[in-house]
Motif scaffolding. Structure first.
Motif, PDB file in Angstrom:
ATOM      1  N   THR A   2      87.722  54.447  27.251  1.00 13.82           N
ATOM      2  CA  THR A   2      86.483  53.988  26.629  1.00 13.82           C
ATOM      3  C   THR A   2      85.289  54.857  27.017  1.00 13.82           C
ATOM      4  N   GLU A 213      85.091  47.836  25.290  1.00 13.89           N
ATOM      5  CA  GLU A 213      86.395  47.345  25.745  1.00 13.89           C
ATOM      6  C   GLU A 213      86.833  46.073  25.024  1.00 13.89           C
ATOM      7  N   ARG A 220      88.391  50.344  17.438  1.00 11.35           N
ATOM      8  CA  ARG A 220      87.471  51.421  17.825  1.00 11.35           C
ATOM      9  C   ARG A 220      87.585  52.594  16.852  1.00 11.35           C
TER      10      ARG A 220
END
Length: 232
Positions: A2, A213, A220
């Motif tokens: 991330t 997250e 994402r």
């Protein structure tokens, strides 16, 4: 993972938001001419101010790079200081609502060129990020979220406002990173490329990463690709 994603999506978010706000600039100027004021504070933070006053510490943090003089907006009667927090007057609220509509219309017109079908889903994903960012966001992010959205908000309005707030999760992270490095805002502005800059950017990515997250890897990628399509 991330942390790398936070670094990768940052310029995409900035580009999408920046080009969308630029697309509504002429409409925004018309609004300001109508009201006879040229605000900076409301123009930048309407999506938070319409929901709640902004605490003084959040405003100071938000303006750390620009040093905007708020005296003009006080004199114009569009903001007041109430118990140390900045809030909109009735006139300021009317102005902020008009600015919001103008900005959303500009964004919708721009994004229609790439197709608006994906905008509701992008707004949904960014909304998830805003909710998840509460534990890790700094003072400005906290002051701007949740964003104000009217009951009849278009997907373009929602996405634009939510992106505006999301940018401040990283901005707060960046301020925390250079402060932790013992630098001032003035020193950061003068900082060139090199190991100090690289270390601050890496720390910024680390502090910004937790907000992403809450999304799955597929989500994402969906967000990055969808925003990339809007960025042009």
């Amino acid at each position: 993972m991330t942390e790398r994603y936070a670094a990768l999506i940052r310029p995409v978010i900035d580009r999408v938001y920046g080009t969308a706000r630029a697309a509504g600039r002429d409409r925004g100027r018309a609004v300001m001419e109508k009201f006879g004021v040229h605000p900076g504070f409301i123009l930048s933070f309407y999506f938070g101010l319409l929901a709640r006053p902004m605490p003084a510490d959040a405003l100071d943090s938000a303006l750390v790079y620009v040093g905007t003089n708020m005296a003009d907006e006080l004199a114009a009667g569009i903001t007041v200081v109430d118990d140390g927090a900045w809030r909109l007057t009735d006139l300021g609220r009317d102005l902020a609502l008009a600015i919001q509509d103008a900005a959303a219309e500009g964004a919708e017109e721009l994004w229609a060129r790439a197709g608006l079908a994906g905008v509701p889903r992008l707004a949904e994903l960014v909304g998830i990020l805003l909710a998840a960012g509460a534990p890790t966001g700094g003072p400005v992010f906290a002051a701007l979220t949740p964003v104000f959205e009217p009951a009849d908000a278009s997907p373009a309005l929602s996405l634009l406002s939510r992106l505006g707030a999301l940018r401040h999760h990283r901005a707060d992270a960046h301020k925390a990173a250079w402060a932790a490095a013992g630098l001032t805002a003035a020193e950061v502005r003068e900082l060139g490329d090199g190991p100090v800059r690289d270390a601050i950017e890496a720390d910024t990515n680390r502090r910004d990463a937790p907000v992403y997250e809450c999304l799955t890897e597929d989500e994402r990628l969906e967000l990055l690709a969808g925003l990339g399509a809007l960025a042009g």
